[in-house]
Motif scaffolding. Structure first.
Motif, PDB file in Angstrom:
ATOM      1  N   LYS A   1      27.925  35.818 -29.528  1.00  0.00           N
ATOM      2  CA  LYS A   1      29.064  35.197 -29.587  1.00  0.00           C
ATOM      3  C   LYS A   1      29.555  34.714 -28.074  1.00  0.00           C
ATOM      4  N   LEU A   2      29.559  35.932 -27.169  1.00  0.00           N
ATOM      5  CA  LEU A   2      29.784  35.573 -25.823  1.00  0.00           C
ATOM      6  C   LEU A   2      29.055  34.487 -25.143  1.00  0.00           C
ATOM      7  N   ILE A   3      27.435  34.568 -25.407  1.00  0.00           N
ATOM      8  CA  ILE A   3      27.046  33.585 -24.901  1.00  0.00           C
ATOM      9  C   ILE A   3      27.304  32.273 -25.526  1.00  0.00           C
ATOM     10  N   ALA A   4      27.509  32.070 -26.736  1.00  0.00           N
ATOM     11  CA  ALA A   4      27.803  30.827 -27.720  1.00  0.00           C
ATOM     12  C   ALA A   4      28.987  30.299 -26.848  1.00  0.00           C
ATOM     13  N   ASN A   5      30.245  30.928 -26.746  1.00  0.00           N
ATOM     14  CA  ASN A   5      31.540  30.699 -26.336  1.00  0.00           C
ATOM     15  C   ASN A   5      31.402  30.103 -25.010  1.00  0.00           C
ATOM     16  N   PHE A   6      30.390  30.874 -24.113  1.00  0.00           N
ATOM     17  CA  PHE A   6      30.522  30.166 -22.691  1.00  0.00           C
ATOM     18  C   PHE A   6      29.791  29.031 -22.718  1.00  0.00           C
ATOM     19  N   ILE A   7      28.349  28.637 -23.325  1.00  0.00           N
ATOM     20  CA  ILE A   7      28.073  27.455 -23.387  1.00  0.00           C
ATOM     21  C   ILE A   7      28.712  26.292 -23.957  1.00  0.00           C
ATOM     22  N   LEU A   8      29.518  26.640 -25.037  1.00  0.00           N
ATOM     23  CA  LEU A   8      30.314  25.547 -25.561  1.00  0.00           C
ATOM     24  C   LEU A   8      31.360  25.085 -24.539  1.00  0.00           C
ATOM     25  N   GLU A   9      31.820  26.125 -23.703  1.00  0.00           N
ATOM     26  CA  GLU A   9      33.024  25.659 -22.739  1.00  0.00           C
ATOM     27  C   GLU A   9      32.355  25.198 -21.557  1.00  0.00           C
TER      28      GLU A   9
ATOM     29  N   PHE B   1      21.823  25.206 -16.308  1.00  0.00           N
ATOM     30  CA  PHE B   1      21.085  25.423 -14.856  1.00  0.00           C
ATOM     31  C   PHE B   1      21.094  26.770 -14.620  1.00  0.00           C
ATOM     32  N   MET B   2      21.609  27.787 -15.429  1.00  0.00           N
ATOM     33  CA  MET B   2      21.314  29.127 -15.270  1.00  0.00           C
ATOM     34  C   MET B   2      20.432  29.886 -15.719  1.00  0.00           C
ATOM     35  N   THR B   3      19.560  30.772 -14.981  1.00  0.00           N
ATOM     36  CA  THR B   3      18.420  31.694 -15.601  1.00  0.00           C
ATOM     37  C   THR B   3      18.898  32.404 -16.781  1.00  0.00           C
ATOM     38  N   ALA B   4      18.188  33.047 -17.692  1.00  0.00           N
ATOM     39  CA  ALA B   4      18.554  33.933 -18.704  1.00  0.00           C
ATOM     40  C   ALA B   4      19.220  35.049 -18.011  1.00  0.00           C
TER      41      ALA B   4
ATOM     42  N   VAL C   1      17.620  35.680 -24.490  1.00  0.00           N
ATOM     43  CA  VAL C   1      16.434  35.357 -24.883  1.00  0.00           C
ATOM     44  C   VAL C   1      16.499  35.408 -26.383  1.00  0.00           C
ATOM     45  N   ARG C   2      17.064  36.575 -27.052  1.00  0.00           N
ATOM     46  CA  ARG C   2      17.017  36.566 -28.720  1.00  0.00           C
ATOM     47  C   ARG C   2      18.012  35.420 -28.940  1.00  0.00           C
TER      48      ARG C   2
ATOM     49  N   PRO D   1      13.350  29.228 -21.754  1.00  0.00           N
ATOM     50  CA  PRO D   1      13.178  27.720 -21.339  1.00  0.00           C
ATOM     51  C   PRO D   1      13.567  26.650 -22.108  1.00  0.00           C
ATOM     52  N   ALA D   2      13.163  26.847 -23.450  1.00  0.00           N
ATOM     53  CA  ALA D   2      13.230  25.659 -24.418  1.00  0.00           C
ATOM     54  C   ALA D   2      14.817  25.250 -24.672  1.00  0.00           C
ATOM     55  N   MET D   3      15.358  26.474 -24.927  1.00  0.00           N
ATOM     56  CA  MET D   3      16.776  25.901 -25.146  1.00  0.00           C
ATOM     57  C   MET D   3      17.499  25.537 -23.641  1.00  0.00           C
ATOM     58  N   GLN D   4      17.012  26.064 -22.586  1.00  0.00           N
ATOM     59  CA  GLN D   4      17.793  25.505 -21.247  1.00  0.00           C
ATOM     60  C   GLN D   4      17.270  23.886 -21.214  1.00  0.00           C
TER      61      GLN D   4
END
Length: 289
Positions: A21-29, A36-39, A54-55, A66-69
């Motif tokens: 959820k932390l990842i998701a919220n950052f991406i949404l915002e 353009f960030m590495t994992a 990655v998960r 990389p596919a998601m990026q």
């Protein structure tokens, strides 16, 4: 995955773990930065492990981070404002050596372009240009430099070449008025894509001309109106367009066409040498009086 990645994240939010959820919220915002960030950097930014990032990508249905990026980058390809480009560029460079980072990035884009280039599309584009009745070349804003460069060499090889100069769409139509079957238009555009170039490609395509898109991605708006597409990687994150890979591709195009038109090209340069010699003689005669 064809569905908008942001919509996928929003619809699956309830199923994510705390870290996800932390990842998701950052991406949404801040999707413009996340793209353009590495994992590893994304993980550090939201304070989760790289493996969690990655998960998370796998959870969304992507074959690795990389596919998601790439999906994020494709989504925002034509949407970044100049201010966003500056912010993303500053974030990516940080305290690193700017000269090394920029030049290394350009090297990588040339390698990516070379590895992913469809050789059949390239050959078909060369043949279409060689056999064209009339060649039109269009590029605006930063792409105008590429159009001018290509036009300069094509004018040495072919007799019927028009570099479409434009400040308005009405001027485009005026210069493309007689385009039709047997003609070729080469439209050059990279993010943020030019509406004038897209409209010109559509017009030429509708009139039966062969349309060659020189752009960066299959998702480029030029592609839907193209007969052939030549894809070269560019850096849309920087406020300065990186056009090294497109220029390298144009060089390859010119060399390939020059080899096919070798006899005509040799005659052209022989005529130029004769003219230059005559002009130099004229200058000497004039100087002696």
């Amino acid at each position: 995955m064809s569905k908008d990645i942001l919509s996928v994240i929003q619809s699956n939010m309830a199923t994510f773990s705390k870290g996800q959820k932390l990842i998701a919220n950052f991406i949404l915002e801040s999707y413009d930065k996340a793209a353009f960030m590495t994992a590893s950097k994304l993980g550090k930014t939201v304070k989760v492990s790289e493996s969690t990032v990655v998960r998370f990508a796998a959870e969304l249905g992507y074959d690795g981070y990389p596919a998601m990026q790439k999906a994020l980058q494709e989504m925002i390809r034509s949407k970044l404002t100049t201010i966003q480009r500056i912010e993303v560029s500053n974030d990516r460079i940080g305290d690193h050596d700017i000269l090394s980072m920029v030049m290394q990035s350009d090297v990588e884009k040339i390698h990516m372009t070379m590895d992913e280039m469809n050789r059949e599309e390239f050959s078909q584009s060369v043949d279409a240009i060689v056999n064209a009745r009339h060649i039109y070349i269009l590029g605006v804003r930063s792409a105008a430099a590429l159009a001018s460069f290509l036009g300069f060499y094509f004018n040495l090889i072919f007799e019927q070449v028009t570099i479409v100069h434009t400040t308005s769409i009405s001027e485009v139509f005026e210069q493309l008025l007689r385009i039709g079957p047997g003609d070729v238009i080469i439209g050059i555009s990279f993010p943020r894509y030019s509406r004038r170039t897209v409209t010109a490609m559509q017009f030429a395509h509708d009139r039966g001309a062969t349309a060659i898109a020189l752009t960066d991605s299959e998702t480029s708006p030029l592609v839907q109106y193209s007969t052939h597409r030549l894809l070269a990687k560019s850096d849309m994150a920087s406020f300065v367009d990186s056009l090294v890979a497109p220029l390298s591709l144009i060089n390859a195009l010119i060399v390939s066409i020059g080899r096919k038109k070798n006899e005509d090209l040799s005659k052209t340069f022989a005529d130029l040498e004769r003219i230059w010699d005559e002009y130099e003689v004229y200058e000497k005669v004039e100087a002696s009086h």
